[in-house]
Design an enzyme around this catalytic site. Structure first.
Site, PDB file in Angstrom:
ATOM      1  N   LYS A 168       0.704  -1.674   0.330  1.00  0.00           N
ATOM      2  CA  LYS A 168       0.075  -0.475  -0.106  1.00  0.00           C
ATOM      3  C   LYS A 168       1.024   1.528  -0.282  1.00  0.00           C
ATOM      4  O   LYS A 168       1.849   1.286   0.171  1.00  0.00           O
ATOM      5  CB  LYS A 168      -0.995  -0.001   1.140  1.00  0.00           C
ATOM      6  CG  LYS A 168      -2.062  -1.177   0.752  1.00  0.00           C
ATOM      7  CD  LYS A 168      -2.476  -1.412  -0.233  1.00  0.00           C
ATOM      8  CE  LYS A 168      -3.679  -1.623  -0.535  1.00  0.00           C
ATOM      9  NZ  LYS A 168      -3.766  -3.710   0.261  1.00  0.00           N
TER      10      LYS A 168
HETATM   11  C1  LIG Z   1      -5.146  -4.269   0.432  1.00  0.00           C
HETATM   12  C2  LIG Z   1      -7.277  -4.381   0.694  1.00  0.00           C
HETATM   13  C3  LIG Z   1      -7.493  -4.578   1.846  1.00  0.00           C
HETATM   14  C4  LIG Z   1      -6.562  -5.111   3.085  1.00  0.00           C
HETATM   15  O1  LIG Z   1      -6.155  -4.739   3.344  1.00  0.00           O
HETATM   16  P1  LIG Z   1      -4.816  -5.899   4.581  1.00  0.00           P
HETATM   17  O2  LIG Z   1      -4.592  -4.909   5.004  1.00  0.00           O
HETATM   18  O3  LIG Z   1      -4.321  -6.551   3.393  1.00  0.00           O
HETATM   19  O4  LIG Z   1      -5.780  -6.776   4.896  1.00  0.00           O
HETATM   20  C5  LIG Z   1      -8.441  -3.695   2.255  1.00  0.00           C
HETATM   21  N1  LIG Z   1      -9.151  -3.763   0.956  1.00  0.00           N
HETATM   22  C6  LIG Z   1      -8.840  -3.171  -0.241  1.00  0.00           C
HETATM   23  C7  LIG Z   1      -9.542  -1.937  -1.159  1.00  0.00           C
HETATM   24  C8  LIG Z   1      -7.453  -3.331  -0.555  1.00  0.00           C
HETATM   25  O5  LIG Z   1      -6.627  -3.217  -0.996  1.00  0.00           O
END
Ligand SMILES: *Cc1c(COP(=O)(O)O)cnc(C)c1O
Length: 397
Positions: A186
């Protein structure tokens, strides 16, 4: 995106603070920690940057969605409306609480279509959960109006759009609750982690307790704390929070780099008349973490996607054929492949997936390509990439 591309001295410095005293847990051990409270510090800075009263860190973005839903009292048999194009975490988090994910079409914003939301509301609907995919947002004003009219809770998943704003407000701060992910890929990363954002005191208190076994955190000795209600362990560690803290302080820098790279690519692709771009709702400002565009049809998009690979243009996604992000390939959900028994209520509630088609979503996702905007590219690299992309698309039109 992702923030890990620029992992460096600042992240190491914050991590070292934690490593020096060895208190890797976010709660307690006051005497041993030399005043270092990385999770608390990160929560406080998230509240400032994202303009919310409360941020509660948790162990992942998926946990953030579950904790947000639980904090709002959503559970067995409740319906939560979510988009057909998202990450699998959306339905995982809903189903973890015994609630029912009700998938609806997206529109040319690549996010939840407010008209489709209206049509999906039943007497069991409790919440609407838009997902701000690929750096841009759903039409939050329209969704807020629907939620107000039908007394529904609005939960934003801004995991892919941290740093974007809508009508001047940071995404995640607009709904009743917001969720973000700090996972490794992210825009700001903690390695693993997530946060629940809210201005609602009760939801915050619920999130704080629920994510730590129901502990009331009243400041007594941890062992003496009581449990007003049941909870789980979705705690973030101090190590993860330390990295997240350094990264959050670089969010503006990251968004600026993304915008610069995005603009070069977008200007180049704009020269091709057959290329159109996703719609950004009025008043929206993207985080520029992806450049998302449409080609005339599925066949052209598939050809362009493979031509990109041939030309060495990486990190471009044709989600129609992708396992993670679009209903079309979610056989495990459609066939309810669960390790453990699922309640009859949820089974019944998900039967619609056997027959429902998502023609409007297909119309957009089939033709869409979304390219990740990296932070580490040099200007020369972005320009060379733009040239290759134009060449690849032109060749398949
Ligand atoms: C990455 C993501 C998540 C979940 O995040 P994690 O930290 O990997 O559990 C939830 N929603 C969206 C849209 C994402 O891109």
């Amino acid at each position: 995106m992702p923030g890990f591309e620029l992992f460096g001295d600042k992240e190491r410095k914050e991590l070292n603070d934690v490593l020096e005293n060895g208190v890797l847990m976010r709660y307690g051990f006051d005497g041993m920690r030399n005043g270092h409270w990385k999770a608390k510090e990160l929560e406080s800075e998230l509240e400032t940057v994202l303009e919310v009263k409360h941020a509660q860190l948790v162990s992942s973005g998926t946990a953030a969605v579950s904790v947000a839903l639980a904090s709002a009292g959503i559970g067995a048999g409740d319906e939560v409306i979510m988009p057909s194009f998202t990450f699998v975490a959306s339905f995982e988090a809903i189903m973890m609480l015994g609630a029912i994910p009700v998938l609806v079409d997206i529109d040319d914003t690549l996010t939840m279509d407010p008209q489709a939301v209206k049509a999906a509301i039943t007497s069991k609907t409790k919440a609407v959960m838009p997902v701000h995919m690929c750096g841009s947002m759903a039409n939050l004003e329209a969704l807020q109006a629907i939620c107000k009219k039908h007394n529904l809770i609005l939960i934003e998943d801004s995991s892919q759009a941290t740093g974007a704003t809508y009508k001047g407000k940071p995404l995640g701060s607009i709904g009743d609750l917001g969720c973000l992910s700090l996972d490794f890929v992210k825009i700001i990363t903690a390695g693993e982690g997530g946060a629940v954002l809210t201005n609602n005191e009760a939801y915050y208190r619920h999130a704080d307790h629920y994510s730590d076994h129901g502990h009331d955190h009243v400041g007594k000795d941890r062992g003496a704390e009581t449990h007003p209600f049941l909870g789980y362990n979705f705690r973030i560690s101090e190590l993860h929070a330390a990295v997240g803290l350094a990264q959050l302080r670089r969010l503006d820098e990251f968004v600026t780099i993304q915008k610069k790279n995005y603009t070069i690519l977008r200007e180049a692709l704009s020269e091709i008349p057959e290329v159109t771009f996703r719609t950004v709702p009025e008043g929206g400002e993207e985080s520029y973490s992806f450049l998302s565009f449409f080609l005339p049809d599925l066949e052209t998009a598939r050809k362009a996607s493979s031509a990109f690979k041939d030309h060495g243009v990486d990190a471009c996604f044709h989600y129609y054929d992708n396992n993670w992000h679009y209903i079309r390939k979610w056989e495990h959900l459609k066939e309810l492949k669960s390790l453990y028994p699922i309640s009859n209520e949820v089974k019944e509630g998900l039967k619609y997936l056997q027959t429902k088609t998502f023609d409007q979503s297909d119309h957009y996702i089939a033709r869409n390509i979304s390219c990740l905007i990296k932070l580490s590219w040099t200007e020369a690299e972005v320009k060379a990439r733009a040239e290759k992309m134009v060449k690849a698309i032109t060749a398949v039109l």
